[in-house]
Design a protein around this motif. Structure first.
Motif, PDB file in Angstrom:
ATOM      1  N   GLY A  83       0.774  -1.236   0.000  1.00  0.00           N
ATOM      2  CA  GLY A  83       0.000   0.000   0.000  1.00  0.00           C
ATOM      3  C   GLY A  83       0.803   1.282   0.000  1.00  0.00           C
ATOM      4  N   GLU A  84       1.885   1.340   0.724  1.00  0.00           N
ATOM      5  CA  GLU A  84       2.643   2.595   0.771  1.00  0.00           C
ATOM      6  C   GLU A  84       3.389   2.798  -0.545  1.00  0.00           C
ATOM      7  N   THR A  85       3.431   4.061  -0.984  1.00  0.00           N
ATOM      8  CA  THR A  85       4.157   4.393  -2.213  1.00  0.00           C
ATOM      9  C   THR A  85       5.195   5.458  -1.919  1.00  0.00           C
ATOM     10  N   TYR A  86       6.110   5.592  -2.860  1.00  0.00           N
ATOM     11  CA  TYR A  86       7.179   6.595  -2.764  1.00  0.00           C
ATOM     12  C   TYR A  86       7.408   7.170  -4.151  1.00  0.00           C
ATOM     13  N   SER A  97      12.259  -1.414 -11.982  1.00  0.00           N
ATOM     14  CA  SER A  97      12.555  -2.134 -10.745  1.00  0.00           C
ATOM     15  C   SER A  97      13.294  -3.413 -11.102  1.00  0.00           C
ATOM     16  N   GLU A  98      14.367  -3.716 -10.379  1.00  0.00           N
ATOM     17  CA  GLU A  98      15.118  -4.944 -10.639  1.00  0.00           C
ATOM     18  C   GLU A  98      14.406  -6.178 -10.092  1.00  0.00           C
ATOM     19  N   VAL A 116       9.164  -7.509  -5.213  1.00  0.00           N
ATOM     20  CA  VAL A 116       9.346  -6.708  -3.994  1.00  0.00           C
ATOM     21  C   VAL A 116       8.710  -5.331  -4.154  1.00  0.00           C
ATOM     22  N   ALA A 117       8.998  -4.650  -5.259  1.00  0.00           N
ATOM     23  CA  ALA A 117       8.444  -3.311  -5.488  1.00  0.00           C
ATOM     24  C   ALA A 117       8.319  -3.068  -6.985  1.00  0.00           C
ATOM     25  N   THR A 118       7.265  -2.349  -7.355  1.00  0.00           N
ATOM     26  CA  THR A 118       7.083  -1.963  -8.749  1.00  0.00           C
ATOM     27  C   THR A 118       7.230  -0.450  -8.861  1.00  0.00           C
ATOM     28  N   ASN A 159       6.021   7.189 -14.164  1.00  0.00           N
ATOM     29  CA  ASN A 159       6.242   8.504 -13.551  1.00  0.00           C
ATOM     30  C   ASN A 159       7.178   8.452 -12.349  1.00  0.00           C
ATOM     31  N   GLY A 160       7.686   7.261 -12.010  1.00  0.00           N
ATOM     32  CA  GLY A 160       8.625   7.125 -10.901  1.00  0.00           C
ATOM     33  C   GLY A 160       7.976   6.890  -9.554  1.00  0.00           C
ATOM     34  N   LYS A 161       6.742   6.431  -9.544  1.00  0.00           N
ATOM     35  CA  LYS A 161       6.045   6.126  -8.293  1.00  0.00           C
ATOM     36  C   LYS A 161       6.292   4.664  -7.942  1.00  0.00           C
ATOM     37  N   VAL A 162       6.925   4.428  -6.780  1.00  0.00           N
ATOM     38  CA  VAL A 162       7.306   3.087  -6.340  1.00  0.00           C
ATOM     39  C   VAL A 162       6.260   2.577  -5.353  1.00  0.00           C
ATOM     40  N   ALA A 163       5.829   1.330  -5.542  1.00  0.00           N
ATOM     41  CA  ALA A 163       4.864   0.696  -4.637  1.00  0.00           C
ATOM     42  C   ALA A 163       5.483  -0.562  -4.048  1.00  0.00           C
ATOM     43  N   GLY A 164       5.450  -0.683  -2.725  1.00  0.00           N
ATOM     44  CA  GLY A 164       5.958  -1.872  -2.053  1.00  0.00           C
ATOM     45  C   GLY A 164       4.981  -3.018  -2.179  1.00  0.00           C
ATOM     46  N   LYS A 165       5.459  -4.181  -2.619  1.00  0.00           N
ATOM     47  CA  LYS A 165       4.595  -5.349  -2.820  1.00  0.00           C
ATOM     48  C   LYS A 165       4.747  -6.359  -1.690  1.00  0.00           C
TER      49      LYS A 165
END
Length: 158
Positions: free
Chosen positions: A54-57, A74-75, A79-81, A85-91
């Motif tokens: 849920g949290e994004t960066y 994302s490598e 783990v994260a997508t 636009n550069g918005k990262v979401a933790g999976k």
């Protein structure tokens, strides 16, 4: 005395004329030196910890023109997508690296930021081992890794 002042005045005027009519030559700057003075694109943060589920960066770039072409990857997408636009979401819990590619003025820059994804948890600030009959105790809990307010209730209020 008047002639002496007049002679000194003439000398001063000649000196001033010589200095004010002097030309100053400025050498031409080598273009490679001028290019080195331009600041390279950079990331505002090179590592970030976010919560899973849920949290994004938002990745923030500095020294990048609006005309630059920027891509994100994302490598480890488990783990994260990251979106376009550069918005990262933790999976899920783990670590990955997000690679940012900037193409600007016919030059390519590759930047990266480390993303750590953690699970949120609840910690009790104060605990007690037991209560005697008719004693009361107020539990205090803190949410670790989350900005959410902690609420709790009892299952048997009697």
């Amino acid at each position: 005395m008047y002639k002496v002042r007049k002679a000194i005045f003439k000398i001063i005027m000649v000196v001033l004329c010589v200095f004010t009519t002097t030309t100053i030559s400025v050498p031409v700057v080598n273009t490679s030196i001028a290019e080195a003075a331009i600041k390279r694109p950079a990331l505002s943060e090179t590592s970030k910890t976010i919560l899973a589920g849920g949290e994004t960066y938002q990745i923030k770039l500095v020294n990048v023109s609006k005309k630059a072409k920027v891509t994100y990857k994302s490598e480890n997408t488990f783990v994260a997508t990251v979106d376009k636009n550069g918005k990262v979401a933790g999976k899920r819990e783990g670590e990955t690296k997000v690679v940012v590619k900037v193409v600007e003025n016919s030059k390519t820059y590759q930047l990266s930021t480390n993303i750590k994804v953690i699970k949120g948890k609840l910690d009790f600030v104060e605990t007690i081992e037991y209560l005697n009959v008719s004693e009361t105790f107020s539990f205090k809990a803190a949410s670790v890794g989350s900005k959410e307010k902690v609420t709790y209730s009892v299952s048997d209020p009697t």
